[in-house]
Design a protein around this motif. Sequence first.
Motif, PDB file in Angstrom:
ATOM      1  N   LEU A  17       0.834  -1.198   0.000  1.00  0.00           N
ATOM      2  CA  LEU A  17       0.000   0.000   0.000  1.00  0.00           C
ATOM      3  C   LEU A  17       0.870   1.249   0.000  1.00  0.00           C
ATOM      4  O   LEU A  17       1.952   1.286   0.558  1.00  0.00           O
ATOM      5  CB  LEU A  17      -0.928   0.010   1.224  1.00  0.00           C
ATOM      6  CG  LEU A  17      -2.031  -1.030   1.234  1.00  0.00           C
ATOM      7  CD1 LEU A  17      -2.824  -0.908   2.527  1.00  0.00           C
ATOM      8  CD2 LEU A  17      -2.962  -0.892   0.038  1.00  0.00           C
ATOM      9  N   ASP A  18       0.369   2.287  -0.645  1.00  0.00           N
ATOM     10  CA  ASP A  18       1.034   3.577  -0.674  1.00  0.00           C
ATOM     11  C   ASP A  18       1.243   4.069   0.746  1.00  0.00           C
ATOM     12  O   ASP A  18       0.312   4.165   1.527  1.00  0.00           O
ATOM     13  CB  ASP A  18       0.149   4.548  -1.453  1.00  0.00           C
ATOM     14  CG  ASP A  18       0.757   5.936  -1.575  1.00  0.00           C
ATOM     15  OD1 ASP A  18       1.827   6.173  -0.986  1.00  0.00           O
ATOM     16  OD2 ASP A  18       0.149   6.769  -2.266  1.00  0.00           O
ATOM     17  N   ASP A  19       2.521   4.409   1.080  1.00  0.00           N
ATOM     18  CA  ASP A  19       2.829   4.846   2.442  1.00  0.00           C
ATOM     19  C   ASP A  19       1.996   6.053   2.860  1.00  0.00           C
ATOM     20  O   ASP A  19       1.675   6.216   4.036  1.00  0.00           O
ATOM     21  CB  ASP A  19       4.315   5.200   2.563  1.00  0.00           C
ATOM     22  CG  ASP A  19       5.164   3.962   2.843  1.00  0.00           C
ATOM     23  OD1 ASP A  19       4.585   2.919   3.198  1.00  0.00           O
ATOM     24  OD2 ASP A  19       6.385   4.047   2.685  1.00  0.00           O
ATOM     25  N   ALA A  20       1.637   6.905   1.901  1.00  0.00           N
ATOM     26  CA  ALA A  20       0.848   8.087   2.242  1.00  0.00           C
ATOM     27  C   ALA A  20      -0.547   7.723   2.710  1.00  0.00           C
ATOM     28  O   ALA A  20      -1.222   8.526   3.330  1.00  0.00           O
ATOM     29  CB  ALA A  20       0.759   9.012   1.025  1.00  0.00           C
ATOM     30  N   ASN A  21      -0.976   6.497   2.428  1.00  0.00           N
ATOM     31  CA  ASN A  21      -2.316   6.066   2.810  1.00  0.00           C
ATOM     32  C   ASN A  21      -2.307   5.128   4.002  1.00  0.00           C
ATOM     33  O   ASN A  21      -3.278   4.426   4.249  1.00  0.00           O
ATOM     34  CB  ASN A  21      -3.004   5.363   1.624  1.00  0.00           C
ATOM     35  CG  ASN A  21      -3.562   6.357   0.631  1.00  0.00           C
ATOM     36  OD1 ASN A  21      -3.762   7.510   0.972  1.00  0.00           O
ATOM     37  ND2 ASN A  21      -3.785   5.921  -0.583  1.00  0.00           N
ATOM     38  N   ILE A  22      -1.204   5.075   4.739  1.00  0.00           N
ATOM     39  CA  ILE A  22      -1.116   4.179   5.885  1.00  0.00           C
ATOM     40  C   ILE A  22      -0.842   4.995   7.150  1.00  0.00           C
ATOM     41  O   ILE A  22       0.088   5.795   7.197  1.00  0.00           O
ATOM     42  CB  ILE A  22       0.007   3.134   5.695  1.00  0.00           C
ATOM     43  CG1 ILE A  22      -0.285   2.266   4.478  1.00  0.00           C
ATOM     44  CG2 ILE A  22       0.130   2.262   6.940  1.00  0.00           C
ATOM     45  CD1 ILE A  22       0.810   1.264   4.166  1.00  0.00           C
ATOM     46  N   ALA A  23      -1.678   4.806   8.158  1.00  0.00           N
ATOM     47  CA  ALA A  23      -1.422   5.376   9.477  1.00  0.00           C
ATOM     48  C   ALA A  23      -0.713   4.313  10.306  1.00  0.00           C
ATOM     49  O   ALA A  23      -1.182   3.186  10.407  1.00  0.00           O
ATOM     50  CB  ALA A  23      -2.726   5.774  10.150  1.00  0.00           C
ATOM     51  N   ARG A  24       0.446   4.655  10.846  1.00  0.00           N
ATOM     52  CA  ARG A  24       1.209   3.726  11.679  1.00  0.00           C
ATOM     53  C   ARG A  24       1.289   4.295  13.097  1.00  0.00           C
ATOM     54  O   ARG A  24       1.818   5.387  13.297  1.00  0.00           O
ATOM     55  CB  ARG A  24       2.616   3.516  11.117  1.00  0.00           C
ATOM     56  CG  ARG A  24       2.651   2.792   9.776  1.00  0.00           C
ATOM     57  CD  ARG A  24       4.089   2.554   9.334  1.00  0.00           C
ATOM     58  NE  ARG A  24       4.138   1.777   8.114  1.00  0.00           N
ATOM     59  CZ  ARG A  24       4.107   2.311   6.892  1.00  0.00           C
ATOM     60  NH1 ARG A  24       4.013   3.624   6.765  1.00  0.00           N
ATOM     61  NH2 ARG A  24       4.153   1.541   5.820  1.00  0.00           N
ATOM     62  N   ILE A  25       0.780   3.560  14.033  1.00  0.00           N
ATOM     63  CA  ILE A  25       0.771   4.006  15.422  1.00  0.00           C
ATOM     64  C   ILE A  25       1.371   2.904  16.287  1.00  0.00           C
ATOM     65  O   ILE A  25       0.911   1.758  16.251  1.00  0.00           O
ATOM     66  CB  ILE A  25      -0.659   4.320  15.891  1.00  0.00           C
ATOM     67  CG1 ILE A  25      -1.259   5.441  15.036  1.00  0.00           C
ATOM     68  CG2 ILE A  25      -0.668   4.722  17.362  1.00  0.00           C
ATOM     69  CD1 ILE A  25      -2.722   5.697  15.308  1.00  0.00           C
ATOM     70  N   ALA A  26       2.415   3.253  17.033  1.00  0.00           N
ATOM     71  CA  ALA A  26       3.018   2.293  17.959  1.00  0.00           C
ATOM     72  C   ALA A  26       2.375   2.457  19.326  1.00  0.00           C
ATOM     73  O   ALA A  26       2.031   3.575  19.742  1.00  0.00           O
ATOM     74  CB  ALA A  26       4.528   2.516  18.063  1.00  0.00           C
ATOM     75  N   ARG A  27       2.194   1.348  20.023  1.00  0.00           N
ATOM     76  CA  ARG A  27       1.645   1.399  21.374  1.00  0.00           C
ATOM     77  C   ARG A  27       2.520   0.554  22.290  1.00  0.00           C
ATOM     78  O   ARG A  27       3.057  -0.469  21.888  1.00  0.00           O
ATOM     79  CB  ARG A  27       0.208   0.873  21.394  1.00  0.00           C
ATOM     80  CG  ARG A  27       0.110  -0.602  21.063  1.00  0.00           C
ATOM     81  CD  ARG A  27      -1.294  -1.138  21.194  1.00  0.00           C
ATOM     82  NE  ARG A  27      -1.289  -2.600  21.047  1.00  0.00           N
ATOM     83  CZ  ARG A  27      -2.369  -3.348  21.075  1.00  0.00           C
ATOM     84  NH1 ARG A  27      -3.545  -2.804  21.256  1.00  0.00           N
ATOM     85  NH2 ARG A  27      -2.285  -4.647  20.930  1.00  0.00           N
ATOM     86  N   GLN A  28       2.669   1.000  23.512  1.00  0.00           N
ATOM     87  CA  GLN A  28       3.370   0.227  24.527  1.00  0.00           C
ATOM     88  C   GLN A  28       2.513   0.181  25.782  1.00  0.00           C
ATOM     89  O   GLN A  28       1.994   1.214  26.221  1.00  0.00           O
ATOM     90  CB  GLN A  28       4.743   0.816  24.847  1.00  0.00           C
ATOM     91  CG  GLN A  28       5.563  -0.085  25.791  1.00  0.00           C
ATOM     92  CD  GLN A  28       6.949   0.457  26.059  1.00  0.00           C
ATOM     93  OE1 GLN A  28       7.161   1.665  26.087  1.00  0.00           O
ATOM     94  NE2 GLN A  28       7.909  -0.427  26.250  1.00  0.00           N
ATOM     95  N   ALA A  29       2.379  -1.004  26.325  1.00  0.00           N
ATOM     96  CA  ALA A  29       1.498  -1.181  27.481  1.00  0.00           C
ATOM     97  C   ALA A  29       2.084  -0.543  28.731  1.00  0.00           C
ATOM     98  O   ALA A  29       3.289  -0.556  28.969  1.00  0.00           O
ATOM     99  CB  ALA A  29       1.258  -2.663  27.726  1.00  0.00           C
ATOM    100  N   ILE A  30       1.200   0.023  29.539  1.00  0.00           N
ATOM    101  CA  ILE A  30       1.499   0.420  30.910  1.00  0.00           C
ATOM    102  C   ILE A  30       0.701  -0.538  31.786  1.00  0.00           C
ATOM    103  O   ILE A  30      -0.516  -0.648  31.638  1.00  0.00           O
ATOM    104  CB  ILE A  30       1.097   1.876  31.178  1.00  0.00           C
ATOM    105  CG1 ILE A  30       1.938   2.810  30.298  1.00  0.00           C
ATOM    106  CG2 ILE A  30       1.277   2.231  32.651  1.00  0.00           C
ATOM    107  CD1 ILE A  30       1.509   4.264  30.352  1.00  0.00           C
TER     108      ILE A  30
END
Length: 427
Positions: A17-30
């Motif tokens: 997929l086109d990178d401009a159309n991808i939302a990338r969100i990292a999460r780390q647990a607390i």
Amino acid sequence: MDTPDISNTATPAPADLDDANIARIARQAIVDDKRDVFGYELFDRSVAHKAHTAASDAALLFNALSYAGTEALVGKKTVFINCTHESLSGAHLELIHPDRVVLEVPALPADATQQEIDACVPTFNALRQRGFRLAFDQNLLRRNYAAWLPMASFVKLDMQTFGLEHAEKLVKFARNYTRAQIVAEKVETAEQFEHMQSLEVKLFQGFWFAQPQVVQARTIRPTHATVIQLINLVRQQASTEEIEELLKKDPTLSFNLLRFINSSGFGLSCEITSFRHAVMILGLKKLFRWAALLLTTSRAGGTPPAVGQTAVVRGRLMELLSAELLPPEESDHAFVVGVFSLLDVMLGQPMTKALESVALPQSVVDALVHNKGVFAPFLELTRACESGDDDAFARAANALQLSNHQVNWAHLQALSWADSLINEEVA
């Protein structure tokens, strides 16, 4: 050791997929002292946002609520968001429910004056009055940050910056001078965890519990022209009917609005399934904020025009055909069926997956996913109109007891309506 269940439940976007159309969100647990998940800290990992800025803070919250599927990303847990001091005054914070979000506030640069440090307090107070909780790093415990101490709901102690022999002193100071919960962060060993646990620290974060996970989601963004048109309508204080008409013109715009307003971060107790209801609930002020944020994450192209135009024609045709046979409110839902019938193409994923992130009436879902229910015959007829298959057209029209003249006239009206929208945008 047992690890918390923080498996990535969101489907990764395909690699092509086109990178401009991808939302990338990292999460780390607390996690708490029993290693159950208390919340997640989110980090923007989108290609477009390499630096941590006020703009990236806004984009992170917007993407988390609108694109990545908030339920899959964080469930019902508390969300911790790193902020810049500039973003703490940002209008994007008006769009989220403060009960769900903790704003992580950094210390000011080392050369900041006492006047500059103290000048932040009114902003913190305003955020707390709106219901936001604030988290600070251990710089809060330094003498020159004394004015910030009453503002803290959380204090995060970085385990990589001090030896365990100093931990008790820091914990005692935090407890004596704040009402904040203490989070031991960057915990990387069992010894660190057990020592802080012995000091009755209740919240922990670090690689020893969980590495950050990246959640990816395909995004569909309206064109700049459409979003600007929405912003202009709002600024002119246009009527709900005028705004609803614009939402009907662009399936990507209406899809994003319904998905956003029904995200758990928005804090509504009921699902919104109509464009008119969404506009009324959001109100002009928040609608303007949402559109402004959407504009910053949109691009000149958006969804391929042919796909969007076909979806609009389908929506209008289904609305006109159903008006002959169904109550007015059902015609509204028929429009939604038609305009969302190409979501799988827009998102590049199966329809069932595409619909997971937007609240729709069951009758609409039945038509789109199962090809059944009151709207299914109208959708079948709409598709037959596109196919040029005379036999399929005749069967579908007869099933609804609609004459060729009725269907052809409605189809011409729908095509004309869609063409007029394109001409408006070009103009």
